[in-house]
Design a protein around this motif. Sequence first.
Motif, PDB file in Angstrom:
ATOM      1  N   GLY A 141       2.870  15.064   3.677  1.00 27.00           N
ATOM      2  CA  GLY A 141       3.270  14.736   2.317  1.00 27.00           C
ATOM      3  C   GLY A 141       4.769  14.720   2.130  1.00 27.00           C
ATOM      4  O   GLY A 141       5.327  13.844   1.454  1.00 27.00           O
ATOM      5  N   VAL A 142       5.463  15.668   2.770  1.00 25.18           N
ATOM      6  CA  VAL A 142       6.922  15.739   2.646  1.00 25.18           C
ATOM      7  C   VAL A 142       7.573  14.519   3.275  1.00 25.18           C
ATOM      8  O   VAL A 142       8.514  13.938   2.716  1.00 25.18           O
ATOM      9  CB  VAL A 142       7.445  17.037   3.284  1.00 25.18           C
ATOM     10  CG1 VAL A 142       8.962  17.026   3.371  1.00 25.18           C
ATOM     11  CG2 VAL A 142       6.962  18.251   2.492  1.00 25.18           C
TER      12      VAL A 142
ATOM     13  N   ALA B 166       9.450   7.624   0.566  1.00 23.63           N
ATOM     14  CA  ALA B 166       9.052   6.220   0.511  1.00 23.63           C
ATOM     15  C   ALA B 166       8.668   5.782  -0.898  1.00 23.63           C
ATOM     16  O   ALA B 166       8.664   4.580  -1.191  1.00 23.63           O
ATOM     17  CB  ALA B 166       7.894   5.963   1.473  1.00 23.63           C
ATOM     18  N   VAL B 167       8.336   6.717  -1.770  1.00 20.80           N
ATOM     19  CA  VAL B 167       7.928   6.357  -3.130  1.00 20.80           C
ATOM     20  C   VAL B 167       9.109   6.370  -4.097  1.00 20.80           C
ATOM     21  O   VAL B 167       8.938   6.058  -5.276  1.00 20.80           O
ATOM     22  CB  VAL B 167       6.818   7.303  -3.647  1.00 20.80           C
ATOM     23  CG1 VAL B 167       5.621   7.284  -2.705  1.00 20.80           C
ATOM     24  CG2 VAL B 167       7.346   8.731  -3.802  1.00 20.80           C
TER      25      VAL B 167
ATOM     26  N   VAL C 238      17.550   6.827  -4.751  1.00 19.67           N
ATOM     27  CA  VAL C 238      18.000   7.356  -3.468  1.00 19.67           C
ATOM     28  C   VAL C 238      19.506   7.171  -3.307  1.00 19.67           C
ATOM     29  O   VAL C 238      20.225   8.087  -2.895  1.00 19.67           O
ATOM     30  CB  VAL C 238      17.248   6.666  -2.310  1.00 19.67           C
ATOM     31  CG1 VAL C 238      17.828   7.085  -0.966  1.00 19.67           C
ATOM     32  CG2 VAL C 238      15.763   6.996  -2.365  1.00 19.67           C
ATOM     33  N   GLY C 239      20.005   5.982  -3.660  1.00 15.33           N
ATOM     34  CA  GLY C 239      21.435   5.741  -3.545  1.00 15.33           C
ATOM     35  C   GLY C 239      22.255   6.655  -4.434  1.00 15.33           C
ATOM     36  O   GLY C 239      23.299   7.176  -4.017  1.00 15.33           O
TER      37      GLY C 239
ATOM     38  N   GLY D  67       8.753   6.816   6.027  1.00 18.29           N
ATOM     39  CA  GLY D  67       7.416   7.272   5.662  1.00 18.29           C
ATOM     40  C   GLY D  67       6.366   6.190   5.806  1.00 18.29           C
ATOM     41  O   GLY D  67       5.224   6.469   6.209  1.00 18.29           O
ATOM     42  N   MET D  68       6.711   4.938   5.500  1.00 21.54           N
ATOM     43  CA  MET D  68       5.751   3.846   5.651  1.00 21.54           C
ATOM     44  C   MET D  68       5.421   3.619   7.125  1.00 21.54           C
ATOM     45  O   MET D  68       4.262   3.405   7.482  1.00 21.54           O
ATOM     46  CB  MET D  68       6.322   2.571   5.027  1.00 21.54           C
ATOM     47  CG  MET D  68       6.534   2.648   3.523  1.00 21.54           C
ATOM     48  SD  MET D  68       5.002   3.027   2.608  1.00 21.54           S
ATOM     49  CE  MET D  68       3.993   1.635   3.068  1.00 21.54           C
TER      50      MET D  68
END
Length: 314
Positions: free
Chosen positions: A127-128, A133-134, A140-141, A189-190
């Motif tokens: 999960g971490v 990815a979500v 994020v930037g 993550g993907m």
Amino acid sequence: MTAPTLSSAGPAAAGPARTVRRPARAGSRAERLAPLVLLAPALLIIVGLRLWPLVLGVNFSFTGDGERDGTSVGFDNYVTLFTDPLFRTALRNVGLLVLLLPVAVAIPGLLATFLYLRVPGHRIYRGVYFFPAVLSPVIVGAIFNLLLAFDGPLNRLLGGLGIGPVDWLGDPGVAIFAVIGVHVWATFGMALVVFLAGFATLDSTLLDAARVDGASFAQTVRHVIVPSLTRTIQFVFVTTMIGMLTSMFGLLYVMTSGGPEGSTYLPEYYVWIQQGQMNQPALASAASTALFAIMLVVGLAQISILRRATGRED
């Protein structure tokens, strides 16, 4: 008595035979047409929304901008493109992405291997690892702008270790590596999920045999896992490269806006600048065509190299 019986039985026998053949021919024709009918909507979407716009874009790249709008200019846009220092910088950065691609694929691949082997806490780690990815690239930037600021937490941590501060987003030689690193962190993550799906098809008896033979972890990965996941690795390589070339716009815009000194330009960002700010759509179409050609060549080269490395030609 026998002759009339045979003559009356003949038509009766022939009638059902003709009745049986007609549905059989109709059924076989329907079976042949069924796949075409089912594929038709998808083919129309691909042709109408993918291939036809691509053809139009390539054709538009041979026309002019400004005073020469709509007139044929041959390869003038491509000459302008490859003499532009910003686009040449974007191409160099594409080469850097290709060099760093194995690292970007190896990270989720190794993490997926650890999860498949059920290291302690693997459920929490799954999960971490997928959580970034979500997140939106803009979020994020913005987060990493704070973390990588010259007076931010990372430099304060390095200062505590006796290492001088690094201008992560202001140094032309460092900024592109910072942006690529953030992109890998936000998207692996993907790829991790794809690798886990590939592990679901792995024959566990091969791992058991390697364990019985005393194979080390590195030997197991090289001689068992990699050959068994060839298709998965090919898919992750291609999709990761496409993601790097076409999905970093949000990070670039928020973190560096192509700077410093144009050092973080990528073809995607260059296309947006020419189209949205410089009002040169034909030159932007030429850059888009060049980007498509780059992705096609790199993707085919990756698949060819992986096939040779794994000894598979299918």
